[in-house]
Design an enzyme around this catalytic site. Structure first.
Site: not given
Length: 448
Positions: A89, A91, A122, A153-154, A419
Protein backbone atom coordinates in the site's frame (compact mmCIF):
# COMPACT_ATOMS: atom_id res chain seq x y z
CA UNK A 1 21.94 -20.28 -8.75
CA UNK A 2 21.34 -17.12 -6.76
CA UNK A 3 24.62 -15.33 -7.52
CA UNK A 4 23.31 -13.55 -10.61
CA UNK A 5 20.24 -12.25 -8.79
CA UNK A 6 22.26 -11.36 -5.72
CA UNK A 7 24.57 -9.23 -7.84
CA UNK A 8 21.65 -7.67 -9.72
CA UNK A 9 19.84 -6.69 -6.53
CA UNK A 10 22.98 -5.22 -4.98
CA UNK A 11 23.58 -3.08 -8.06
CA UNK A 12 19.98 -1.87 -7.91
CA UNK A 13 20.17 -0.62 -4.32
CA UNK A 14 21.17 2.98 -5.20
CA UNK A 15 18.15 3.07 -7.49
CA UNK A 16 16.02 1.58 -4.71
CA UNK A 17 17.09 4.41 -2.43
CA UNK A 18 16.19 6.98 -5.07
CA UNK A 19 12.82 5.28 -5.60
CA UNK A 20 12.08 5.34 -1.89
CA UNK A 21 13.13 8.99 -1.63
CA UNK A 22 10.65 9.86 -4.36
CA UNK A 23 7.87 7.88 -2.73
CA UNK A 24 8.48 9.27 0.76
CA UNK A 25 8.25 12.80 -0.63
CA UNK A 26 4.56 12.24 -1.42
CA UNK A 27 2.44 13.13 1.62
CA UNK A 28 0.06 10.30 0.80
CA UNK A 29 -2.12 10.27 3.91
CA UNK A 30 -5.55 9.11 2.73
CA UNK A 31 -7.45 11.62 4.82
CA UNK A 32 -8.53 14.76 2.98
CA UNK A 33 -9.13 16.49 6.32
CA UNK A 34 -5.38 16.48 6.92
CA UNK A 35 -3.61 16.29 3.53
CA UNK A 36 -4.43 17.22 -0.08
CA UNK A 37 -5.90 14.24 -2.01
CA UNK A 38 -3.60 15.00 -4.95
CA UNK A 39 -0.66 13.71 -2.92
CA UNK A 40 -2.21 10.22 -2.90
CA UNK A 41 -2.97 10.55 -6.60
CA UNK A 42 0.64 11.45 -7.40
CA UNK A 43 1.89 8.47 -5.38
CA UNK A 44 -0.51 6.15 -7.20
CA UNK A 45 0.59 7.46 -10.59
CA UNK A 46 4.24 6.99 -9.63
CA UNK A 47 3.63 3.38 -8.58
CA UNK A 48 1.74 2.58 -11.80
CA UNK A 49 4.47 4.10 -13.97
CA UNK A 50 7.32 2.41 -12.07
CA UNK A 51 5.86 -1.11 -12.29
CA UNK A 52 4.89 -0.61 -15.90
CA UNK A 53 8.50 0.30 -16.66
CA UNK A 54 9.60 -2.79 -14.71
CA UNK A 55 7.62 -5.07 -17.03
CA UNK A 56 4.05 -5.13 -15.68
CA UNK A 57 2.76 -3.23 -18.65
CA UNK A 58 -0.95 -3.82 -18.07
CA UNK A 59 -1.15 -1.05 -15.45
CA UNK A 60 -4.08 1.06 -14.38
CA UNK A 61 -5.65 3.14 -11.63
CA UNK A 62 -8.92 1.85 -10.18
CA UNK A 63 -11.26 3.95 -8.07
CA UNK A 64 -12.76 2.17 -5.05
CA UNK A 65 -15.90 2.75 -3.01
CA UNK A 66 -14.17 4.72 -0.27
CA UNK A 67 -12.81 7.24 -2.79
CA UNK A 68 -9.26 5.88 -2.79
CA UNK A 69 -7.30 4.72 -5.83
CA UNK A 70 -5.87 1.22 -6.14
CA UNK A 71 -3.00 0.56 -8.51
CA UNK A 72 -3.09 -2.74 -10.38
CA UNK A 73 -0.30 -3.74 -12.77
CA UNK A 74 -0.09 -7.16 -14.41
CA UNK A 75 1.85 -9.42 -16.69
CA UNK A 76 0.14 -12.68 -17.72
CA UNK A 77 1.68 -16.02 -16.85
CA UNK A 78 3.45 -18.07 -19.52
CA UNK A 79 1.46 -21.18 -20.51
CA UNK A 80 1.26 -23.60 -17.60
CA UNK A 81 2.94 -21.26 -15.12
CA UNK A 82 1.31 -19.95 -11.91
CA UNK A 83 0.42 -16.36 -11.12
CA UNK A 84 1.66 -14.51 -8.04
CA UNK A 85 -0.14 -11.52 -6.53
CA UNK A 86 2.16 -8.99 -4.85
CA UNK A 87 0.42 -6.70 -2.34
CA UNK A 88 1.54 -3.40 -0.82
CA UNK A 89 0.00 0.00 0.00
CA UNK A 90 1.22 3.48 -0.84
CA UNK A 91 -0.82 5.44 1.71
CA UNK A 92 0.82 6.22 5.04
CA UNK A 93 0.02 7.27 8.57
CA UNK A 94 0.11 11.00 9.40
CA UNK A 95 3.33 12.21 11.07
CA UNK A 96 1.59 12.24 14.50
CA UNK A 97 3.93 14.93 15.91
CA UNK A 98 6.23 16.80 13.53
CA UNK A 99 8.27 18.18 16.43
CA UNK A 100 9.13 14.66 17.61
CA UNK A 101 10.89 13.77 14.37
CA UNK A 102 14.69 14.00 14.34
CA UNK A 103 14.78 14.12 10.52
CA UNK A 104 12.41 15.71 7.97
CA UNK A 105 9.17 13.72 7.85
CA UNK A 106 8.79 13.73 4.07
CA UNK A 107 12.45 13.54 3.09
CA UNK A 108 14.31 10.22 3.06
CA UNK A 109 17.31 10.73 5.31
CA UNK A 110 20.13 8.28 6.00
CA UNK A 111 21.24 8.18 9.61
CA UNK A 112 23.26 5.52 11.46
CA UNK A 113 22.78 3.07 8.61
CA UNK A 114 18.97 3.39 8.44
CA UNK A 115 16.72 5.32 6.07
CA UNK A 116 14.24 7.62 7.85
CA UNK A 117 10.96 9.12 6.64
CA UNK A 118 7.23 8.51 6.90
CA UNK A 119 6.41 5.33 5.00
CA UNK A 120 10.05 4.26 4.67
CA UNK A 121 9.07 0.89 6.15
CA UNK A 122 5.24 0.90 6.17
CA UNK A 123 4.69 0.39 3.38
CA UNK A 124 6.68 2.26 0.74
CA UNK A 125 9.77 0.25 1.59
CA UNK A 126 7.82 -2.85 0.55
CA UNK A 127 6.78 -1.20 -2.72
CA UNK A 128 10.46 -0.63 -3.48
CA UNK A 129 11.26 -4.20 -2.44
CA UNK A 130 8.74 -5.57 -4.97
CA UNK A 131 10.05 -3.19 -7.63
CA UNK A 132 13.69 -4.14 -7.04
CA UNK A 133 12.88 -7.86 -7.22
CA UNK A 134 11.15 -7.43 -10.58
CA UNK A 135 13.94 -5.29 -11.97
CA UNK A 136 16.52 -7.88 -10.91
CA UNK A 137 14.61 -10.60 -12.78
CA UNK A 138 14.34 -8.57 -15.96
CA UNK A 139 11.76 -8.84 -18.74
CA UNK A 140 11.47 -12.64 -18.96
CA UNK A 141 9.31 -13.44 -15.94
CA UNK A 142 8.82 -17.19 -15.47
CA UNK A 143 5.48 -16.68 -13.69
CA UNK A 144 2.55 -14.36 -14.03
CA UNK A 145 2.73 -11.36 -11.71
CA UNK A 146 0.01 -8.99 -10.54
CA UNK A 147 0.90 -6.01 -8.37
CA UNK A 148 -1.82 -4.41 -6.26
CA UNK A 149 -1.03 -1.24 -4.31
CA UNK A 150 -3.79 -0.07 -1.99
CA UNK A 151 -4.50 3.60 -1.36
CA UNK A 152 -6.36 3.64 1.96
CA UNK A 153 -5.03 0.76 4.07
CA UNK A 154 -4.00 2.95 6.98
CA UNK A 155 -7.43 4.57 7.23
CA UNK A 156 -9.20 1.20 7.38
CA UNK A 157 -12.08 2.36 5.19
CA UNK A 158 -12.16 -0.87 3.17
CA UNK A 159 -12.01 0.37 -0.42
CA UNK A 160 -9.92 -2.53 -1.72
CA UNK A 161 -11.81 -5.02 0.45
CA UNK A 162 -15.02 -4.10 -1.37
CA UNK A 163 -13.25 -4.03 -4.77
CA UNK A 164 -11.82 -7.57 -4.69
CA UNK A 165 -15.07 -9.63 -4.69
CA UNK A 166 -16.45 -7.51 -7.54
CA UNK A 167 -13.30 -7.93 -9.67
CA UNK A 168 -12.27 -11.48 -8.96
CA UNK A 169 -10.59 -12.25 -12.29
CA UNK A 170 -8.48 -9.10 -12.16
CA UNK A 171 -6.61 -10.28 -9.04
CA UNK A 172 -6.88 -14.09 -9.29
CA UNK A 173 -3.62 -15.78 -8.34
CA UNK A 174 -2.13 -19.06 -7.15
CA UNK A 175 -0.04 -17.40 -4.43
CA UNK A 176 -0.27 -14.07 -2.65
CA UNK A 177 2.68 -12.24 -1.09
CA UNK A 178 1.34 -9.65 1.36
CA UNK A 179 4.30 -7.36 2.00
CA UNK A 180 3.02 -5.36 4.96
CA UNK A 181 4.65 -7.01 7.96
CA UNK A 182 8.25 -7.49 9.05
CA UNK A 183 11.00 -9.62 10.49
CA UNK A 184 11.31 -10.61 14.13
CA UNK A 185 14.58 -8.69 14.12
CA UNK A 186 16.97 -7.42 11.45
CA UNK A 187 18.53 -10.34 9.59
CA UNK A 188 16.00 -12.95 10.75
CA UNK A 189 13.69 -13.96 7.87
CA UNK A 190 10.17 -14.23 9.25
CA UNK A 191 6.77 -15.39 8.11
CA UNK A 192 3.88 -13.77 9.94
CA UNK A 193 1.35 -16.56 10.46
CA UNK A 194 -1.36 -14.86 12.52
CA UNK A 195 -2.91 -11.41 12.62
CA UNK A 196 -5.23 -10.17 15.32
CA UNK A 197 -8.64 -8.86 14.40
CA UNK A 198 -9.89 -5.58 15.79
CA UNK A 199 -12.90 -3.46 16.58
CA UNK A 200 -12.87 0.28 17.20
CA UNK A 201 -15.72 1.80 19.20
CA UNK A 202 -16.63 5.15 20.73
CA UNK A 203 -18.40 4.98 24.09
CA UNK A 204 -20.35 8.02 25.28
CA UNK A 205 -21.34 8.32 28.95
CA UNK A 206 -24.06 10.76 30.04
CA UNK A 207 -25.22 11.67 33.54
CA UNK A 208 -26.48 15.30 33.63
CA UNK A 209 -28.41 17.73 31.45
CA UNK A 210 -25.47 20.10 31.57
CA UNK A 211 -22.34 20.98 33.58
CA UNK A 212 -22.85 22.09 37.18
CA UNK A 213 -20.61 23.76 39.76
CA UNK A 214 -18.36 21.25 41.57
CA UNK A 215 -18.65 23.20 44.83
CA UNK A 216 -22.42 23.46 44.85
CA UNK A 217 -23.19 19.95 43.58
CA UNK A 218 -20.01 17.89 43.94
CA UNK A 219 -20.43 14.78 46.04
CA UNK A 220 -23.96 13.97 44.94
CA UNK A 221 -24.12 14.95 41.28
CA UNK A 222 -22.93 12.02 39.10
CA UNK A 223 -19.77 12.96 37.24
CA UNK A 224 -19.77 11.54 33.69
CA UNK A 225 -15.99 11.73 33.42
CA UNK A 226 -15.55 9.86 36.70
CA UNK A 227 -18.08 7.28 35.48
CA UNK A 228 -16.10 6.82 32.27
CA UNK A 229 -12.84 6.44 34.19
CA UNK A 230 -14.49 3.79 36.37
CA UNK A 231 -15.71 1.90 33.30
CA UNK A 232 -12.32 2.00 31.58
CA UNK A 233 -10.62 0.75 34.74
CA UNK A 234 -12.73 -2.42 34.64
CA UNK A 235 -11.27 -3.39 31.25
CA UNK A 236 -7.93 -4.41 32.81
CA UNK A 237 -7.02 -6.07 36.08
CA UNK A 238 -4.20 -5.15 38.44
CA UNK A 239 -1.64 -7.05 36.36
CA UNK A 240 -2.73 -5.36 33.16
CA UNK A 241 -4.59 -8.32 31.65
CA UNK A 242 -7.50 -7.37 29.41
CA UNK A 243 -10.64 -8.46 31.22
CA UNK A 244 -13.49 -7.92 28.78
CA UNK A 245 -16.22 -10.25 29.99
CA UNK A 246 -16.93 -13.10 27.61
CA UNK A 247 -13.51 -13.15 25.93
CA UNK A 248 -10.88 -15.80 26.75
CA UNK A 249 -7.77 -14.53 28.48
CA UNK A 250 -5.45 -17.50 29.03
CA UNK A 251 -4.34 -18.60 25.54
CA UNK A 252 -0.63 -19.19 24.94
CA UNK A 253 1.52 -18.62 21.85
CA UNK A 254 3.02 -21.86 20.54
CA UNK A 255 5.58 -20.40 18.10
CA UNK A 256 8.79 -18.42 18.48
CA UNK A 257 9.47 -16.93 21.91
CA UNK A 258 9.53 -13.15 22.40
CA UNK A 259 12.04 -12.60 25.23
CA UNK A 260 10.87 -10.02 27.75
CA UNK A 261 14.04 -7.94 27.51
CA UNK A 262 13.80 -7.81 23.74
CA UNK A 263 10.15 -6.76 23.99
CA UNK A 264 11.10 -4.01 26.46
CA UNK A 265 13.67 -2.67 23.99
CA UNK A 266 11.36 -2.94 20.99
CA UNK A 267 8.45 -1.24 22.78
CA UNK A 268 10.58 1.36 24.57
CA UNK A 269 9.33 0.39 28.05
CA UNK A 270 10.81 2.73 30.66
CA UNK A 271 13.15 1.43 33.34
CA UNK A 272 11.22 0.27 36.38
CA UNK A 273 7.93 -0.08 34.48
CA UNK A 274 6.63 -3.64 34.26
CA UNK A 275 5.33 -5.35 31.12
CA UNK A 276 1.59 -5.83 31.56
CA UNK A 277 -0.18 -9.18 31.77
CA UNK A 278 0.56 -12.48 33.43
CA UNK A 279 1.55 -14.31 30.25
CA UNK A 280 4.72 -14.11 28.20
CA UNK A 281 5.19 -11.15 25.85
CA UNK A 282 4.31 -13.43 22.92
CA UNK A 283 1.13 -14.56 24.70
CA UNK A 284 0.06 -11.00 25.35
CA UNK A 285 0.66 -9.53 21.88
CA UNK A 286 -0.10 -12.52 19.62
CA UNK A 287 -2.48 -14.89 21.44
CA UNK A 288 -4.74 -12.86 23.76
CA UNK A 289 -7.24 -9.99 23.47
CA UNK A 290 -5.85 -6.52 24.15
CA UNK A 291 -7.86 -3.37 24.95
CA UNK A 292 -6.31 0.04 24.27
CA UNK A 293 -7.79 3.43 25.12
CA UNK A 294 -7.02 5.47 22.00
CA UNK A 295 -8.44 8.79 23.15
CA UNK A 296 -10.71 10.54 25.63
CA UNK A 297 -12.91 13.60 25.12
CA UNK A 298 -12.63 15.55 28.37
CA UNK A 299 -11.77 19.12 29.31
CA UNK A 300 -8.02 19.77 28.97
CA UNK A 301 -6.12 20.75 32.09
CA UNK A 302 -5.42 24.24 30.77
CA UNK A 303 -8.73 26.07 30.61
CA UNK A 304 -10.71 23.61 32.71
CA UNK A 305 -13.25 24.97 35.19
CA UNK A 306 -14.66 23.85 38.55
CA UNK A 307 -17.52 22.00 36.90
CA UNK A 308 -18.90 18.46 36.96
CA UNK A 309 -19.02 17.03 33.44
CA UNK A 310 -22.38 15.88 32.05
CA UNK A 311 -20.89 13.73 29.26
CA UNK A 312 -17.57 12.10 28.43
CA UNK A 313 -16.37 9.97 25.52
CA UNK A 314 -13.59 7.52 24.85
CA UNK A 315 -12.35 5.82 21.68
CA UNK A 316 -11.35 2.21 22.28
CA UNK A 317 -9.53 -0.41 20.22
CA UNK A 318 -9.96 -4.11 21.02
CA UNK A 319 -7.59 -6.57 19.30
CA UNK A 320 -8.27 -10.30 19.36
CA UNK A 321 -6.56 -13.46 18.04
CA UNK A 322 -7.84 -15.99 15.50
CA UNK A 323 -10.78 -17.96 16.86
CA UNK A 324 -12.74 -14.88 17.91
CA UNK A 325 -15.05 -13.14 15.43
CA UNK A 326 -15.52 -9.36 15.23
CA UNK A 327 -19.17 -9.80 16.19
CA UNK A 328 -18.28 -11.77 19.29
CA UNK A 329 -15.66 -9.20 20.28
CA UNK A 330 -18.04 -6.27 19.73
CA UNK A 331 -20.86 -7.89 21.67
CA UNK A 332 -18.54 -8.71 24.56
CA UNK A 333 -17.06 -5.20 24.71
CA UNK A 334 -20.47 -3.50 24.40
CA UNK A 335 -22.01 -5.70 27.09
CA UNK A 336 -19.06 -5.15 29.41
CA UNK A 337 -19.17 -1.36 29.09
CA UNK A 338 -22.94 -1.16 29.55
CA UNK A 339 -22.78 -3.37 32.64
CA UNK A 340 -19.87 -1.40 34.09
CA UNK A 341 -21.56 2.00 33.85
CA UNK A 342 -22.04 3.15 37.49
CA UNK A 343 -24.89 5.08 39.14
CA UNK A 344 -27.34 4.36 36.33
CA UNK A 345 -25.29 6.42 33.87
CA UNK A 346 -26.23 5.87 30.23
CA UNK A 347 -23.52 4.33 28.05
CA UNK A 348 -23.89 4.34 24.26
CA UNK A 349 -21.37 2.28 22.28
CA UNK A 350 -20.94 3.10 18.58
CA UNK A 351 -18.96 0.89 16.21
CA UNK A 352 -16.38 2.68 14.06
CA UNK A 353 -14.61 -0.22 12.34
CA UNK A 354 -14.22 -3.98 12.57
CA UNK A 355 -11.86 -6.53 11.04
CA UNK A 356 -11.40 -10.26 11.34
CA UNK A 357 -8.34 -12.09 12.66
CA UNK A 358 -6.33 -14.15 10.17
CA UNK A 359 -4.21 -17.27 10.15
CA UNK A 360 -1.85 -18.11 7.29
CA UNK A 361 -1.33 -21.88 7.21
CA UNK A 362 2.13 -23.32 6.74
CA UNK A 363 2.86 -25.81 3.98
CA UNK A 364 2.13 -25.84 0.27
CA UNK A 365 4.33 -25.26 -2.78
CA UNK A 366 4.42 -21.48 -2.44
CA UNK A 367 5.47 -21.58 1.22
CA UNK A 368 8.09 -24.23 0.39
CA UNK A 369 9.53 -22.13 -2.43
CA UNK A 370 9.51 -18.93 -0.37
CA UNK A 371 11.16 -20.68 2.58
CA UNK A 372 13.98 -21.87 0.32
CA UNK A 373 14.32 -18.38 -1.18
CA UNK A 374 14.52 -16.71 2.26
CA UNK A 375 17.06 -19.30 3.41
CA UNK A 376 19.21 -18.67 0.35
CA UNK A 377 19.01 -14.89 0.71
CA UNK A 378 19.51 -14.61 4.48
CA UNK A 379 21.72 -17.64 5.05
CA UNK A 380 19.50 -19.01 7.81
CA UNK A 381 16.19 -20.77 8.29
CA UNK A 382 13.07 -18.56 8.36
CA UNK A 383 10.97 -18.49 11.51
CA UNK A 384 7.26 -17.83 12.12
CA UNK A 385 5.70 -15.22 14.40
CA UNK A 386 2.35 -13.66 15.14
CA UNK A 387 1.48 -10.03 14.66
CA UNK A 388 -0.67 -7.90 16.92
CA UNK A 389 -1.85 -5.78 14.01
CA UNK A 390 -4.73 -6.38 11.61
CA UNK A 391 -4.93 -6.63 7.80
CA UNK A 392 -8.63 -7.25 7.04
CA UNK A 393 -7.85 -7.64 3.31
CA UNK A 394 -6.19 -11.00 4.04
CA UNK A 395 -9.53 -12.52 4.98
CA UNK A 396 -11.17 -11.12 1.85
CA UNK A 397 -8.43 -12.63 -0.31
CA UNK A 398 -8.71 -15.97 1.48
CA UNK A 399 -12.49 -16.06 1.00
CA UNK A 400 -12.32 -14.93 -2.64
CA UNK A 401 -9.42 -17.17 -3.66
CA UNK A 402 -9.61 -20.19 -1.31
CA UNK A 403 -7.04 -22.17 -3.33
CA UNK A 404 -4.36 -19.45 -3.16
CA UNK A 405 -1.57 -19.62 -0.61
CA UNK A 406 -1.24 -16.35 1.31
CA UNK A 407 2.14 -15.45 2.83
CA UNK A 408 2.95 -12.39 4.92
CA UNK A 409 6.46 -10.94 4.88
CA UNK A 410 7.91 -7.43 4.84
CA UNK A 411 10.83 -5.07 5.36
CA UNK A 412 9.77 -3.78 8.77
CA UNK A 413 11.64 -4.68 11.96
CA UNK A 414 11.05 -3.71 15.61
CA UNK A 415 13.28 -0.65 15.20
CA UNK A 416 11.19 0.71 12.32
CA UNK A 417 8.77 2.54 14.64
CA UNK A 418 5.90 2.31 12.17
CA UNK A 419 2.94 4.62 12.87
CA UNK A 420 5.19 6.65 15.21
CA UNK A 421 7.60 9.55 14.75
CA UNK A 422 11.04 8.67 13.34
CA UNK A 423 9.91 5.75 11.20
CA UNK A 424 12.81 4.07 9.42
CA UNK A 425 13.89 1.01 7.48
CA UNK A 426 17.14 -0.93 7.47
CA UNK A 427 18.15 -0.97 3.77
CA UNK A 428 19.67 -4.42 4.17
CA UNK A 429 16.14 -5.73 4.71
CA UNK A 430 15.00 -4.25 1.39
CA UNK A 431 18.00 -5.85 -0.30
CA UNK A 432 17.62 -9.30 1.25
CA UNK A 433 13.85 -9.49 0.81
CA UNK A 434 14.08 -8.27 -2.79
CA UNK A 435 16.56 -11.06 -3.46
CA UNK A 436 14.32 -13.60 -1.72
CA UNK A 437 11.27 -12.49 -3.69
CA UNK A 438 13.19 -12.63 -6.97
CA UNK A 439 14.40 -16.14 -6.14
CA UNK A 440 10.85 -17.16 -5.25
CA UNK A 441 9.39 -15.78 -8.48
CA UNK A 442 12.05 -17.61 -10.48
CA UNK A 443 11.53 -20.96 -8.76
CA UNK A 444 7.82 -21.16 -7.86
CA UNK A 445 5.79 -23.85 -9.60
CA UNK A 446 2.63 -25.74 -8.67
CA UNK A 447 4.14 -29.18 -9.32
CA UNK A 448 6.00 -29.72 -6.05
Amino acid sequence: MSDDLRTAVRRLMPRAKADLAELVSYRSVADARQFPPEQCRKAAEWVAAAFSEAGLTDAGLHETEDGSTTVIARRPAPPGAPTVLLYCHYDVQPPVDDAAWHTPVWELTEKDGRWYGRGAADCKGNIVMHLTALRALGPDLPVGVTLVAEGSEEQGTGGLQAFVPKNTELLRADAVVVADTGNFEVGVPTFTETLRGGVNVVVTVSTLKGPVHSGSYGGAAPDALAALIHMLATLRDGSGNTTVRGLPRDQTWQGVDYPAEQFRRDAGVLDGVRITGDGSAADMVWARPALTVLGIDAPPVVGSAAAIQPTARARLNLRFPPGITPGTALDALTGHLEAAAPWGATAVVELEAAGSAFRSPAGGPARTAMSAALRDSYGREPIAQGNGGSIPLCNVLAETYPEAEIMLIGVEDPGSRIHAPNESVDPSEIERLALAEALFLRSFTLSR
